[in-house]
Motif scaffolding. Sequence first.
Motif, PDB file in Angstrom:
ATOM      1  N   ILE A 114      -3.139  17.104 -15.946  1.00  0.00           N
ATOM      2  CA  ILE A 114      -3.090  15.695 -15.572  1.00  0.00           C
ATOM      3  C   ILE A 114      -3.399  15.640 -14.085  1.00  0.00           C
ATOM      4  CG2 ILE A 114      -1.757  13.568 -15.725  1.00  0.00           C
ATOM      5  CD1 ILE A 114      -1.948  15.147 -18.385  1.00  0.00           C
ATOM      6  N   VAL A 116      -4.658  13.375 -10.603  1.00  0.00           N
ATOM      7  CA  VAL A 116      -4.891  12.101  -9.931  1.00  0.00           C
ATOM      8  C   VAL A 116      -6.170  12.251  -9.123  1.00  0.00           C
ATOM      9  CG1 VAL A 116      -3.952  10.348  -8.397  1.00  0.00           C
ATOM     10  CG2 VAL A 116      -2.410  11.733  -9.803  1.00  0.00           C
ATOM     11  N   GLU A 117      -7.208  11.510  -9.509  1.00  0.00           N
ATOM     12  CA  GLU A 117      -8.512  11.678  -8.888  1.00  0.00           C
ATOM     13  C   GLU A 117      -8.470  11.402  -7.386  1.00  0.00           C
ATOM     14  OE1 GLU A 117     -11.266  12.887 -10.300  1.00  0.00           O
ATOM     15  OE2 GLU A 117     -10.061  13.221 -12.086  1.00  0.00           O
ATOM     16  N   LYS A 121      -2.941  15.801  -6.198  1.00  0.00           N
ATOM     17  CA  LYS A 121      -1.803  15.677  -7.095  1.00  0.00           C
ATOM     18  C   LYS A 121      -2.218  15.991  -8.525  1.00  0.00           C
ATOM     19  CE  LYS A 121       1.368  12.577  -4.730  1.00  0.00           C
ATOM     20  NZ  LYS A 121       2.221  11.382  -4.852  1.00  0.00           N
ATOM     21  N   GLY A 122      -1.363  16.695  -9.202  1.00  0.00           N
ATOM     22  CA  GLY A 122      -1.624  17.022 -10.586  1.00  0.00           C
ATOM     23  C   GLY A 122      -0.441  17.755 -11.183  1.00  0.00           C
ATOM     24  N   ILE A 136       2.557   7.508  -7.359  1.00  0.00           N
ATOM     25  CA  ILE A 136       1.135   7.433  -7.653  1.00  0.00           C
ATOM     26  C   ILE A 136       0.644   6.023  -7.327  1.00  0.00           C
ATOM     27  CG2 ILE A 136      -0.637   7.704  -9.430  1.00  0.00           C
ATOM     28  CD1 ILE A 136       0.930  10.257  -8.690  1.00  0.00           C
ATOM     29  N   ILE A 142      -6.563   8.379 -13.376  1.00  0.00           N
ATOM     30  CA  ILE A 142      -5.914   9.577 -13.910  1.00  0.00           C
ATOM     31  C   ILE A 142      -6.834  10.238 -14.929  1.00  0.00           C
ATOM     32  CG2 ILE A 142      -3.851  10.504 -15.019  1.00  0.00           C
ATOM     33  CD1 ILE A 142      -3.295   9.087 -12.362  1.00  0.00           C
ATOM     34  N   THR A 143      -7.068  11.557 -14.751  1.00  0.00           N
ATOM     35  CA  THR A 143      -7.893  12.315 -15.698  1.00  0.00           C
ATOM     36  C   THR A 143      -7.006  13.276 -16.476  1.00  0.00           C
ATOM     37  OG1 THR A 143      -9.846  12.182 -14.282  1.00  0.00           O
ATOM     38  CG2 THR A 143      -9.830  13.917 -15.950  1.00  0.00           C
ATOM     39  N   ILE A 144      -7.105  13.212 -17.790  1.00  0.00           N
ATOM     40  CA  ILE A 144      -6.336  14.086 -18.686  1.00  0.00           C
ATOM     41  C   ILE A 144      -7.312  14.990 -19.419  1.00  0.00           C
ATOM     42  CG2 ILE A 144      -4.726  14.179 -20.624  1.00  0.00           C
ATOM     43  CD1 ILE A 144      -3.794  11.375 -19.837  1.00  0.00           C
ATOM     44  N   GLN A 153      -9.832   9.347 -19.289  1.00  0.00           N
ATOM     45  CA  GLN A 153      -9.650   8.773 -17.960  1.00  0.00           C
ATOM     46  C   GLN A 153      -8.956   7.433 -18.108  1.00  0.00           C
ATOM     47  OE1 GLN A 153     -13.515   8.903 -15.941  1.00  0.00           O
ATOM     48  NE2 GLN A 153     -12.751  10.637 -14.769  1.00  0.00           N
ATOM     49  N   LYS A 155      -6.173   4.328 -16.088  1.00  0.00           N
ATOM     50  CA  LYS A 155      -5.604   3.792 -14.868  1.00  0.00           C
ATOM     51  C   LYS A 155      -4.124   4.160 -14.807  1.00  0.00           C
ATOM     52  CE  LYS A 155      -8.969   1.354 -12.949  1.00  0.00           C
ATOM     53  NZ  LYS A 155      -9.401   1.531 -11.565  1.00  0.00           N
ATOM     54  N   ALA A 156      -3.628   4.389 -13.585  1.00  0.00           N
ATOM     55  CA  ALA A 156      -2.220   4.738 -13.423  1.00  0.00           C
ATOM     56  C   ALA A 156      -1.305   3.678 -14.011  1.00  0.00           C
ATOM     57  CB  ALA A 156      -1.904   4.959 -11.944  1.00  0.00           C
TER      58      ALA A 156
END
Length: 846
Positions: A114, A116-117, A121-122, A136, A142-144, A153, A155-156
């Motif tokens: 997980i 955070v583009e 953070k991940g 966040i 956010i990319t999973i 992909q 949104k937070a």
Amino acid sequence: MKPFFTFLCFISVFAFEMYAQEQLPLLQLIKDLEVRYDVKFSYSESDVEAVLVENPKADASLKTIITNLNETTLLNFKFLNDRYITISVIDKTISICGVLISEADGLPLMGASIVVENTQKGIITNADGEFELQAIPVNAAITISYLGYETLQLKAIQLRKQLNNSCETILLTERVEALNSILISKYLTTGLQKRIDGSTVLNTEKFGTLPGLTEPDVLQSIQALPGVESINESIANINVRGGTNDQNLMIWDGIKMYHSGHFFGLISAYNPYLTEKVEVTKNGTSSEFSDGVSSTINMFTKNNIDESVSGGFGANLLHADAFLQIPLSKKLAVHVSGRRSTTDVFSSPTYNKYFEKSFQDSELTTNSENISAAQQSSDFSFYDYSAKLLFNTNDNQKFRANVIGINNNLDYTESFENSEGETESKTSNLKQENLGFGANWNATWSDKFTTELSGFYSQYNVDALNNRAETDQSLTQANEVLETGVKLKGQLAINSNLSFLAGYAFNEIGVLYQTTVSAPSYDRTKKDVLLNHAAFAEVEYNKHNTYLRLGVRGNYFQKFNSFLVEPRINLRQKLSNHFALKLQGEFKNQTAKQRIDFQDDFLGVENRRWTLANEQLIKISKSKQASLGFEYNQNNWLFDVEGFYKIVDGITASNQGFYNNFQYVNANGNYQAQGVELLINKTAAKYSVWASYTYSVNNYEFNSITPSVFPNNVDVRHSTSIAASYQILKNLEASIGGIWRSGQPYTKPVEGNETIKSGNDTVVNYDTPNQENVDDFIRVDASLSSKIKLSNKVNGQLRIGVLNILNRKNTINRYFELNPENTDEALRVDNQSLGLTPNCSFRIIF
């Protein structure tokens, strides 16, 4: 009728009230409000498209609705005047969380990334597929991602943690083309995964901590797997199920490699920070691959074009390295890496231990009495580099080209006084190089059909100049391998459960070895060339409880007018949710193999030369292997038991490295290895504990010599390893483990008659081969790894490792040689393993 009408009115009002409490997209509500109240909203669609709000009551005023939206969303609604309203994102952070579930079977996905583009953070999901991140930005992307599944992909704001601590359940969909999916996402440690076909995948970027290691060394790490070990602690001598090192097919980005280790085998020659993934297959290999009758080790570098520049650099007590991934455009990128030893700059404790291990029993440490330690010096260095060009011609076609270079260099100088009292010096040199070029073009013609055209060129050289000071003799040796290969393959996904692969491969390989002596004058050069045409096909099926891959490969050797057919099978059948049976089998062949020379060759340091089958003295090696086992997997407990039987025909006595009466005999034979591998592994979010045990029996059979059957040089009957890794803090992980295995076989001289005359020479009179064993091998290792956040985009990592923390003196090889002072006596020579060897590394990643 009146009661009925009253009832209908009640139902209508109730339904309206229920509807009013339902949620609807904010975008839809904005459009409704603009029409209802004749107002205009100013906003960015990306800020509001993922937001859900409660449907306001029909009689609510505009001011009441706006006030409620300000209170219940993370958006700021502001009246500019009676008609215009602005919407903006509040500059604040939120907590996000989720639970990742496989859409295919409903099971949680452990080890998914997980990220955070545009930040550092991940997090990785735990054993239950859960993740949580704090602070966040509300509008962050956010990319999973998870190997074998489609990347998401979001949104937070879509993953916002609710007041009742509830988290979103997120379903990940398997990629249609990935029939051979990941079975176990955390196998032994983070970054090691097991596929459904039984192969093991090592992801270096996510790699956890293994005992004794300070970096994810590719070829050191795979020795954690059952049935994979190095009898003499050398990466250049990895033994898979009783095989020799030259029986492992090593591929780096499609290039066949003939060299594997720096420092003459103690560390991997492949930079782990650009090597993204390694696949290790012991049996049931895809029909796409041949050679490597013991295993296939397939290494892949990063293959995607990133949006921004990334990279890293670091150093340990042996070398320093750096890598960069540079996007030149959305369709073009360059990846480069380089590594060089620091051993010629300063001598660390680690270098001293490695030098002592690598060069023991060589001319560097066993000189004549006339040349003292003060009169000799050595200079050793190594480096490697790689570069890759990535070009996406369009969404459906990709071109990749890459180069890799590996170099080891040793200079050795002897000084002495001549008969006139003058000081003279002689410098000897040993150099190892492997240079490789490769390219491939991948095309997706439809959702179901893809093709790939690839080619490679590989050149391996060992060159040695040995100037012998006392005899004024010069010995020059060379060994060269040149191989060129081209392959075309196509894959058709008939449906999501069934695919078909077919292709053609052509290889041309040439091997040269040369020896030149100055006094007396002697010169010998031999070169062989072999052409191989191959066609292969396989079908792969994966549905519900059954995985099946059936393949066949046909090989035609033009020089011998010989055709070999190699069937392959790989089956895994689930009998329940937790229990599965697995069956694997394969026929394979190998034409290039190593010949083992002895003390006077390559300064006594490197004694292996590549040779090529000629079907006379050197046969094509042919292997047949079958394995049957079962897996039990429940509550993050894994029990894996597998029995195997392997026979490899076409081996020669000269490529086994005998220290017995067959040392210089030309004989063809086979070896048969059979045994059982057992693995028990318990994983959790913060720890992993595992124990493995292998029992095997491995015997030679040479019909032309007596005795014809005797134990293999790598016949290790019992091998056990136990290890554990634990995440002490969020950014601090420790691991400790131990290895115990039976000692390697050796041949002792005949008691009371240790030497005999052979012509004009006196030689050691060996007894029955490999009937004795050196003492058991025992080693305990430990590592500590800490991640350090230096800034939003820069991370650091410190790793400390110690090999053999008990400083146990293990004998890894024993042989005998003639006592120069008493030719009736044979002296015992013991090669020792590494002693207590510390190392540490520090890296910067951005």
